[in-house]
Design an enzyme around this catalytic site. Sequence first.
Site, PDB file in Angstrom:
ATOM      1  N   TYR A  59      56.874  44.290  54.234  1.00  0.00           N
ATOM      2  CA  TYR A  59      56.288  44.759  55.215  1.00  0.00           C
ATOM      3  C   TYR A  59      56.901  46.019  56.305  1.00  0.00           C
ATOM      4  O   TYR A  59      58.022  45.463  56.921  1.00  0.00           O
ATOM      5  CB  TYR A  59      55.749  43.888  56.220  1.00  0.00           C
ATOM      6  CG  TYR A  59      54.666  42.866  55.362  1.00  0.00           C
ATOM      7  CD1 TYR A  59      53.851  43.327  54.195  1.00  0.00           C
ATOM      8  CD2 TYR A  59      54.126  41.760  56.053  1.00  0.00           C
ATOM      9  CE1 TYR A  59      53.006  42.396  53.761  1.00  0.00           C
ATOM     10  CE2 TYR A  59      53.380  41.002  55.438  1.00  0.00           C
ATOM     11  CZ  TYR A  59      52.860  41.164  54.278  1.00  0.00           C
ATOM     12  OH  TYR A  59      51.771  40.546  53.941  1.00  0.00           O
ATOM     13  N   GLY A 213      37.101  41.369  54.343  1.00  0.00           N
ATOM     14  CA  GLY A 213      37.158  42.207  53.288  1.00  0.00           C
ATOM     15  C   GLY A 213      36.055  42.140  52.207  1.00  0.00           C
ATOM     16  O   GLY A 213      35.636  41.201  51.978  1.00  0.00           O
ATOM     17  N   PHE A 215      33.089  43.348  52.008  1.00  0.00           N
ATOM     18  CA  PHE A 215      31.820  43.263  52.646  1.00  0.00           C
ATOM     19  C   PHE A 215      30.780  44.323  52.154  1.00  0.00           C
ATOM     20  O   PHE A 215      31.102  45.476  52.452  1.00  0.00           O
ATOM     21  CB  PHE A 215      31.544  42.678  54.000  1.00  0.00           C
ATOM     22  CG  PHE A 215      31.851  41.283  54.405  1.00  0.00           C
ATOM     23  CD1 PHE A 215      30.826  40.598  54.658  1.00  0.00           C
ATOM     24  CD2 PHE A 215      32.951  40.955  54.179  1.00  0.00           C
ATOM     25  CE1 PHE A 215      31.118  39.434  55.172  1.00  0.00           C
ATOM     26  CE2 PHE A 215      33.219  39.677  54.354  1.00  0.00           C
ATOM     27  CZ  PHE A 215      32.588  38.631  54.824  1.00  0.00           C
ATOM     28  N   PRO A 217      27.335  46.746  53.184  1.00  0.00           N
ATOM     29  CA  PRO A 217      26.542  46.812  54.777  1.00  0.00           C
ATOM     30  C   PRO A 217      25.424  45.670  55.035  1.00  0.00           C
ATOM     31  O   PRO A 217      25.444  44.986  55.932  1.00  0.00           O
ATOM     32  CB  PRO A 217      25.713  47.994  54.450  1.00  0.00           C
ATOM     33  CG  PRO A 217      26.718  48.863  53.605  1.00  0.00           C
ATOM     34  CD  PRO A 217      27.125  47.791  52.584  1.00  0.00           C
ATOM     35  N   LEU A 218      24.637  45.317  53.925  1.00  0.00           N
ATOM     36  CA  LEU A 218      23.841  44.094  54.127  1.00  0.00           C
ATOM     37  C   LEU A 218      24.508  42.819  54.694  1.00  0.00           C
ATOM     38  O   LEU A 218      24.105  42.154  55.332  1.00  0.00           O
ATOM     39  CB  LEU A 218      22.940  44.121  52.869  1.00  0.00           C
ATOM     40  CG  LEU A 218      21.974  42.835  52.931  1.00  0.00           C
ATOM     41  CD1 LEU A 218      21.117  43.021  53.863  1.00  0.00           C
ATOM     42  CD2 LEU A 218      21.174  42.719  51.457  1.00  0.00           C
TER      43      LEU A 218
END
Length: 286
Positions: A59, A213, A215, A217-218
Amino acid sequence: MSSNTFTLGTKSVNRLGYGAMQLAGPGVFGPPRDRHVAITVLREALALGVNHIDTSDFYGPHVTNQIIREALYPYSDDLTIVTKIGARRGEDASWLPAFSPAELQKAVHDNLRNLGLDVLDVVNLRVMMGDGHGPAEGSIEASLTVLAEMQQQGLVKHIGLSNVTPTQVAEARKIAEIVCVQNEYNIAHRADDAMIDALAHDGIAYVPFFPLGGFTPLQSSTLSDVAASLGATPMQVALAWLLQRSPNILLIPGTSSVAHLRENMAAEKLHLSEEVLSTLDGISRE
């Protein structure tokens, strides 16, 4: 209601921890925009009860570990710092596999040096096969054997896995004791349901990343509606659902904001009713 703690290696940790990835610059590359804020976030996390921090020397690279050392060293005895090896960063900020024995050994020593430690609490072997974005089948015996040898040398206390399939978990457990598995998992992405239950049976921690993470829209709309009805944020509901999903789930939400950190930590106090859980469980079928 599940316990608020779980054993990771030999230490009991609070199930709501902190992921340090967002402390680096944009794209997890380079220094943060404001190093002072990053240090403040880490110190506030511990003040709020965090005793499990997830990081890696890739990172930045090197950035988050150096900030952790600057903010928190000398470390408290109850703090568990989990790091990862198995990847490196290209000059263009790309994520590249780093699985050779020399690369794995260098990664352990880089983590030790930048964190200011003589031994690492937990090291996860990050597996990058296939396209590198999700778990893909392939033997990890050679890489895990290198990590197990460093454990025998006293450089690593405990070993975990990241981005792995059930077959790879089984293969790894024949080589070394595995204390945690870190994969993508959330309300919408539940491919690891069976793995989580099997690991819980054996007392092994499961550490999901990307709690919001993947998903649609519904699905996001359903989650937002539930959150609004509870006077909570979608992230708080997503984290609370994970905490209630299984007692072996440890969370490592990341943020570079003190305000968002406090919001995330408040999820621990959010209890979801059976009716709400049923609604949320339906998201993965939408």
